[in-house]
Design a protein around this motif. Structure first.
Motif, PDB file in Angstrom:
ATOM      1  N   ASP A 120       0.974  -1.244   0.084  1.00 33.86           N
ATOM      2  CA  ASP A 120      -0.117  -0.047   0.115  1.00 33.86           C
ATOM      3  C   ASP A 120       0.899   1.129  -0.083  1.00 33.86           C
ATOM      4  N   GLN A 121       2.045   1.301   0.391  1.00 30.90           N
ATOM      5  CA  GLN A 121       3.078   2.282   0.331  1.00 30.90           C
ATOM      6  C   GLN A 121       4.075   2.238  -0.730  1.00 30.90           C
ATOM      7  N   MET A 122       3.744   1.775  -1.849  1.00 29.40           N
ATOM      8  CA  MET A 122       4.579   1.625  -3.109  1.00 29.40           C
ATOM      9  C   MET A 122       4.968   2.755  -3.621  1.00 29.40           C
ATOM     10  N   TYR A 123       4.044   3.732  -3.639  1.00 25.48           N
ATOM     11  CA  TYR A 123       4.687   4.890  -4.225  1.00 25.48           C
ATOM     12  C   TYR A 123       4.302   6.073  -3.271  1.00 25.48           C
ATOM     13  N   GLY A 124       5.496   6.829  -2.918  1.00 25.61           N
ATOM     14  CA  GLY A 124       5.382   7.866  -1.982  1.00 25.61           C
ATOM     15  C   GLY A 124       6.078   9.255  -2.464  1.00 25.61           C
ATOM     16  N   ILE A 125       6.572   9.959  -1.318  1.00 29.41           N
ATOM     17  CA  ILE A 125       7.062  11.399  -1.812  1.00 29.41           C
ATOM     18  C   ILE A 125       8.370  11.393  -0.707  1.00 29.41           C
ATOM     19  N   PHE A 126       9.477  12.123  -1.179  1.00 25.02           N
ATOM     20  CA  PHE A 126      10.525  12.380  -0.312  1.00 25.02           C
ATOM     21  C   PHE A 126      10.428  13.777  -0.297  1.00 25.02           C
ATOM     22  N   MET A 127      10.377  14.515   0.681  1.00 24.71           N
ATOM     23  CA  MET A 127      10.427  15.967   0.773  1.00 24.71           C
ATOM     24  C   MET A 127      11.777  16.480   1.647  1.00 24.71           C
ATOM     25  N   GLU A 128      12.699  17.068   0.770  1.00 21.55           N
ATOM     26  CA  GLU A 128      13.792  17.861   1.464  1.00 21.55           C
ATOM     27  C   GLU A 128      13.753  19.304   1.250  1.00 21.55           C
ATOM     28  N   ASP A 129      14.352  19.936   1.818  1.00 21.73           N
ATOM     29  CA  ASP A 129      14.374  21.411   1.683  1.00 21.73           C
ATOM     30  C   ASP A 129      15.665  21.722   0.772  1.00 21.73           C
ATOM     31  N   ILE A 130      15.324  21.365  -0.490  1.00 24.63           N
ATOM     32  CA  ILE A 130      16.437  21.822  -1.399  1.00 24.63           C
ATOM     33  C   ILE A 130      15.677  22.510  -2.551  1.00 24.63           C
ATOM     34  N   ASN A 131      16.392  23.577  -3.093  1.00 22.08           N
ATOM     35  CA  ASN A 131      15.747  24.325  -4.382  1.00 22.08           C
ATOM     36  C   ASN A 131      14.592  25.152  -3.603  1.00 22.08           C
ATOM     37  N   HIS A 132      14.706  25.894  -2.470  1.00 27.07           N
ATOM     38  CA  HIS A 132      13.930  26.445  -1.720  1.00 27.07           C
ATOM     39  C   HIS A 132      12.375  25.793  -1.667  1.00 27.07           C
ATOM     40  N   ALA A 133      12.637  24.398  -1.216  1.00 26.46           N
ATOM     41  CA  ALA A 133      11.539  23.786  -1.354  1.00 26.46           C
ATOM     42  C   ALA A 133      10.456  24.088  -0.141  1.00 26.46           C
ATOM     43  N   ALA A 134      11.089  24.623   1.053  1.00 24.52           N
ATOM     44  CA  ALA A 134      10.214  24.874   2.181  1.00 24.52           C
ATOM     45  C   ALA A 134      10.026  26.510   2.523  1.00 24.52           C
ATOM     46  N   ASP A 135      10.922  27.138   2.689  1.00 23.49           N
ATOM     47  CA  ASP A 135      10.945  28.755   2.777  1.00 23.49           C
ATOM     48  C   ASP A 135      10.856  29.102   1.158  1.00 23.49           C
ATOM     49  N   GLY A 136       9.815  29.986   1.256  1.00 23.02           N
ATOM     50  CA  GLY A 136       9.641  30.381  -0.276  1.00 23.02           C
ATOM     51  C   GLY A 136       8.815  29.559  -0.984  1.00 23.02           C
ATOM     52  N   GLY A 137       8.536  28.352  -0.597  1.00 19.95           N
ATOM     53  CA  GLY A 137       7.975  27.202  -1.336  1.00 19.95           C
ATOM     54  C   GLY A 137       6.486  26.632  -0.395  1.00 19.95           C
ATOM     55  N   LEU A 138       6.754  25.566  -0.179  1.00 15.81           N
ATOM     56  CA  LEU A 138       5.728  24.629   0.562  1.00 15.81           C
ATOM     57  C   LEU A 138       5.153  25.496   1.809  1.00 15.81           C
ATOM     58  N   TYR A 139       6.159  26.000   2.474  1.00 18.63           N
ATOM     59  CA  TYR A 139       5.884  26.844   3.785  1.00 18.63           C
ATOM     60  C   TYR A 139       5.292  27.924   3.324  1.00 18.63           C
ATOM     61  N   ALA A 140       4.264  28.228   3.706  1.00 22.51           N
ATOM     62  CA  ALA A 140       3.301  29.243   3.152  1.00 22.51           C
ATOM     63  C   ALA A 140       3.718  30.773   3.535  1.00 22.51           C
ATOM     64  N   GLU A 141       4.719  31.066   4.536  1.00 18.70           N
ATOM     65  CA  GLU A 141       5.089  32.216   5.125  1.00 18.70           C
ATOM     66  C   GLU A 141       5.499  33.148   3.840  1.00 18.70           C
ATOM     67  N   LEU A 142       4.932  34.075   3.619  1.00 20.99           N
ATOM     68  CA  LEU A 142       5.445  35.236   2.559  1.00 20.99           C
ATOM     69  C   LEU A 142       6.479  36.145   2.948  1.00 20.99           C
ATOM     70  N   VAL A 143       7.066  36.240   4.241  1.00 19.13           N
ATOM     71  CA  VAL A 143       8.143  37.329   4.385  1.00 19.13           C
ATOM     72  C   VAL A 143       9.288  36.402   4.755  1.00 19.13           C
ATOM     73  N   GLN A 144      10.231  36.998   3.784  1.00 14.72           N
ATOM     74  CA  GLN A 144      11.783  36.276   3.856  1.00 14.72           C
ATOM     75  C   GLN A 144      12.387  36.939   5.029  1.00 14.72           C
ATOM     76  N   ASN A 145      13.122  36.051   5.724  1.00 11.15           N
ATOM     77  CA  ASN A 145      14.069  36.486   6.741  1.00 11.15           C
ATOM     78  C   ASN A 145      13.370  37.156   7.871  1.00 11.15           C
ATOM     79  N   ARG A 146      12.228  36.601   8.225  1.00 11.22           N
ATOM     80  CA  ARG A 146      11.310  37.288   8.920  1.00 11.22           C
ATOM     81  C   ARG A 146      11.787  37.409  10.347  1.00 11.22           C
TER      82      ARG A 146
END
Length: 840
Positions: free
Chosen positions: A50-76
């Motif tokens: 049931d877990q054949m296909y999943g995701i790997f989430m790493e904060d690379i390419n600004h995946a988190a801050d500026g991306g998936l994490y919804a905060e709009l202020v940089q360097n808050r």
């Protein structure tokens, strides 16, 4: 059961994203068909996890801050530093703003007056006394803060303003200063306190700015300046950007691996200890939980700052929202990703083992336990489901890693025997590290081993059978990171062809995740990537469309099937010969190429110069010196020169090579077709730690065979490469170093699975070639004439999905009454998912 893996709604001809929808018609089988697929519906193949296909989430390419994490202020929180990036300062993304001839001042302060110990910097604003308005403005990420008319955004800030009765004004405006919302007025006074308000956008913009200003003299101290869209994924506070999270949710992942990757096992493993805390620490979960204003920021391995606003609590919450199994990864105290060091501090190791036990308690402990209480206080009194923990990531020191891994596993199993502890096999699909790691994993009865590899499309087309020979009694495989080094549709096709082999071996391959998952189009450290985004939109790559459709059409059990191969795809290794170096000076002499029947094809002792050779790259400096052909630039990477005929087959290459100085050894090429297509024997590669044969295709290299051979400076080595058809034997100083048979790429691949809930057969066929594949399909004994529902990805092999154009998108169609044997034509450059529904 995979009840959540549902097929597309049945349509006669659904037109999706502008692609032409072509309905195929069934026809009787013909002896003239190009291919055949025979399906044995009477035999049960492996069950699919049931877990054949999943995701790997790493904060690379600004995946988190500026991306998936919804905060709009940089360097808050004003924590950016040159330790994160040489261009960063604590004022990155901020600048002064004001009205009139102001004489205010701003400065970033780190002293005892701070908001808390872990988030040390704050901004001091000295306001002018002449009544002018003064403060700071934040530019957000990339082009600015993106807002949509009517959107509501939550603002918050921590302020210390002793003795100040005058309000603080918060404005949202575009880059030209035009207002995007009615301003907020905040009455601030006294010691540190959080102030909040809501801004409603009165216009749309992609260049928004957020300003915080005041007047009337005095001093304002600011920290944790934040702006969040109210519409986050599933409505969570401190939540995720909805459109990116929805793209991920559409993958229907069975698991979520987090937070890395290189973030986990690089940098210092020391704990945070103010004030002399290490800026470059590995990702340690306790830094990332609790109130966001109390979380320490950290240098990101990929060259920027990470706020830890997206921390372990948020990762567990995201996995729960997706209905996916969480798979946290903890450091094993053996650094990877090029660092290659192992800690010898037993107290530090003991602390990290305990941290891992505390992590499990945080995830699944009761609300009245120490760490379960932290989770409950954050808003989740019920446990998160946790069944697996991974220790380590891509360690290049397998023995040192395994010594520490066993200590983690012993401690975890003693306290939590229901937890599966996941190991790994290093950073590549083969080689000495891989082989040694697998020996250790087998020896110690590891349950699940994480493999990572990034290889060429040709490798993926040629290695469909990789897992056919894996030991069914040994550890299972989690393919945690893989990609074919590009976002063209041709890359996605090669990956799809390979995935049919993963599913066929579902009794060994239990879990699979493409990597990396996310990439900001304005700051990318690694390509290819599955989902791309800018500040206003996100889109799936061609690779994403393949991963999504495989996940939606996985099935529960493999149904055995066989397919005829593609005639004429294989042939002998063909090409000229080459000499090269990498960050090394070396010399070559006495080159001789002889055909299998003894004819001399090339002979050069360089006594008359090097006119037979062509320098085919921009790197390196070649010249004949003292009767040898020398490359003298120690900084040149791939300095290749070539000689001979690209049509050569079945030959012996002999050469004498001597390393002069610096990091590596020699690169001896054969089967050279061009600057991006060749084989080479890399002797003394990887900083002279191992040797290998690599295959380059389209510029992307894949490792074929390797060992731990190193080379000495100043010593002449006699090298011989014998090429016979697709068989290659390599000799070093007359001793056989190794041999291999070059794998043959196969563009036509298939796998068949069954959906146990619906009874459907799911026939998945990849046709990664220029010609359509007319195919006879034999279902064996069936009841009635099934209906075939088709979902097809078809595009130009060079097609790339972008923010504004999605040439790689699925189209659906239906064929009624196909019969037990029928003929179907699979288009050129296509992936087809055919769901055969039994006749009612």
């Amino acid at each position: 059961m995979r009840a959540n893996r549902r097929r597309p709604a049945r349509t006669t001809c659904a037109l999706i994203t502008g692609l032409l929808c072509v309905v195929s018609t069934a026809s009787p089988a013909s002896a003239a068909t190009d291919y055949s697929i025979d399906i044995d519906t009477s035999t049960a193949g492996p069950q699919i996890s049931d877990q054949m296909y999943g995701i790997f989430m790493e904060d690379i390419n600004h995946a988190a801050d500026g991306g998936l994490y919804a905060e709009l202020v940089q360097n808050r929180s004003f924590e950016y530093s040159t330790a994160d990036n040489e261009n960063y300062t604590p004022m990155t993304a901020w600048e002064e703003t004001g009205s009139g001839n102001t004489n205010g001042q701003v400065s970033v302060v780190d002293n005892a007056g701070r908001l808390n110990e872990r988030n040390r910097n704050y901004l001091r604003v000295v306001l002018p006394r002449d009544g002018s308005e003064y403060g700071v403005v934040n530019s957000g990420y990339s082009t600015g803060i993106t807002v949509t008319e009517g959107e509501k955004l939550d603002f918050s800030v921590w302020v210390k303003a002793p003795g100040r009765p005058d309000p603080v004004t918060v404005r949202l405006h575009d880059a030209q200063g035009e207002p995007l919302a009615e301003p907020l007025s905040l009455d601030v006074q006294g010691d540190w306190a959080q102030y909040t308000g809501t801004l409603t956008a009165t216009a749309s913009s992609t260049t928004g700015r957020l300003s915080v200003t005041a007047s009337g003299g005095g001093v304002l101290d600011l920290d944790m300046v934040s702006l969040f869209p109210q519409e986050t994924f599933r409505g969570h506070e401190n939540g995720l950007r909805a459109d990116i999270a929805e793209q991920i949710a559409a993958l229907e992942p069975g698991f979520v691996r987090f937070p890395g990757g290189c973030l986990v096992n690089t940098g210092s493993h020391e704990a945070y200890e103010a004030p002399d805390w290490p800026r470059e620490r590995s990702f340690q979960w306790k830094d990332t939980v609790g109130p966001v204003e109390e979380r320490a920021t950290n240098h990101n391995f990929w060259g920027y700052n990470q706020s830890y606003g997206l921390g372990y609590y948020e990762y567990f919450q995201f996995a729960e929202d997706l209905g996916a199994m969480p798979l946290p990864v903890v450091p094993a105290l053996v650094t990877g990703c090029g660092e290659n060091q192992a800690t010898d501090d037993p107290e530090l190791l003991e602390r990290h083992v305990q941290d891992t036990l505390d992590l499990i308690e945080f995830a699944k402990g009761p609300a009245d336990s120490e760490w379960g209480g932290v989770r409950a206080e954050m808003g989740h009194p019920e446990p998160f489901g946790l069944t697996h923990v991974q220790v380590g990531n891509e360690e290049n020191l397998p023995d040192a890693f395994f010594d520490r891994f066993l200590q983690f596993r012993d401690a975890i199993e003693a306290e939590y025997p229901d937890i599966t502890v996941v190991s790994n096999s290093g950073p590549a699909s083969g080689g000495t590290v891989f082989e040694r790691a697998w020996d250790l994993n087998r020896e110690h009865g590891v349950e699940l081993v994480d493999e990572h590899y990034y290889n060429s499309p040709a490798w993926f087309l040629a290695n469909n059978e990789r897992y056919d020979s894996y030991d069914r009694e040994g550890p299972d495989v989690y393919l945690g990171e893989f990609a074919s080094q590009g976002n063209l549709f041709s890359n996605a096709l090669a990956e799809a062809a390979y995935m049919t082999g993963l599913e066929r071996n579902a009794d060994v391959v239990r879990m699979v995740s493409y990597a990396p998952l996310l990439a900001a189009d304005w700051s990318t450290q690694w390509t290819p990537d599955m989902i791309w985004f800018d500040n206003s939109t996100s889109w799936g790559s061609a690779n994403y469309e393949v991963q999504r459709l495989f996940s939606a059409n996985t099935g529960d059990q493999v149904v055995p099937s066989t397919a005829s191969g593609t005639p004429g795809v294989s042939g002998p290794i063909t090409g000229a010969v080459g000499l090269s170096t990498w960050n090394t000076s070396a010399e070559y002499d006495d080159v001789r190429v002889t055909s299998a029947d003894g004819e001399t094809l090339l002979e050069d002792d360089f006594s008359s110069g090097a006119d037979q050779w062509t320098h085919v790259t921009d790197a390196g400096t070649w010249a004949v010196e003292d009767g040898a052909y020398a490359q003298t630039d120690v900084a040149g990477e791939n300095t290749m020169v070539t000689a001979g005929d690209p049509g050569w087959t079945d030959y012996d290459l002999e050469v004498t090579a001597t390393k002069r100085e610096d990091a590596e050894g020699f690169l001896v090429g054969f089967g050279v077709q061009g600057t991006g297509d060749y084989y080479w024997w890399n002797l003394g590669g990887w900083n002279n730690t191992q040797s290998a044969v690599e295959r380059a295709s389209g510029g992307a290299k894949s490792l074929i065979v390797s060992d731990d051979t190193t080379v000495e400076s100043g010593r002449a080595y006699d090298i011989r490469v014998e090429v016979r058809g697709r068989d290659v034997t390599l000799y070093l100083d007359d001793d056989e170093w190794g041999s291999f048979t070059a794998p043959e790429p196969e563009p036509f691949r298939q796998v068949v699975t069954r959906d146990e809930q619906t009874g459907e057969l799911i026939v998945k066929v990849v046709n990664a070639q220029d010609e359509a594949a007319q195919t006879s399909i034999d279902l064996g004994p069936t009841q009635g004439e099934p209906t075939a529902e088709l979902t097809v990805l078809q595009a130009d092999p060079e097609a790339v999905n972008t923010a504004t154009d999605r040439p790689v998108s699925p189209e659906t169609s239906t064929i009624d009454g196909v019969g037990s044997t029928f003929t179907h034509t699979f288009p050129a450059h296509s992936v087809t998912f055919m769901r055969l529904t039994p006749e009612e």
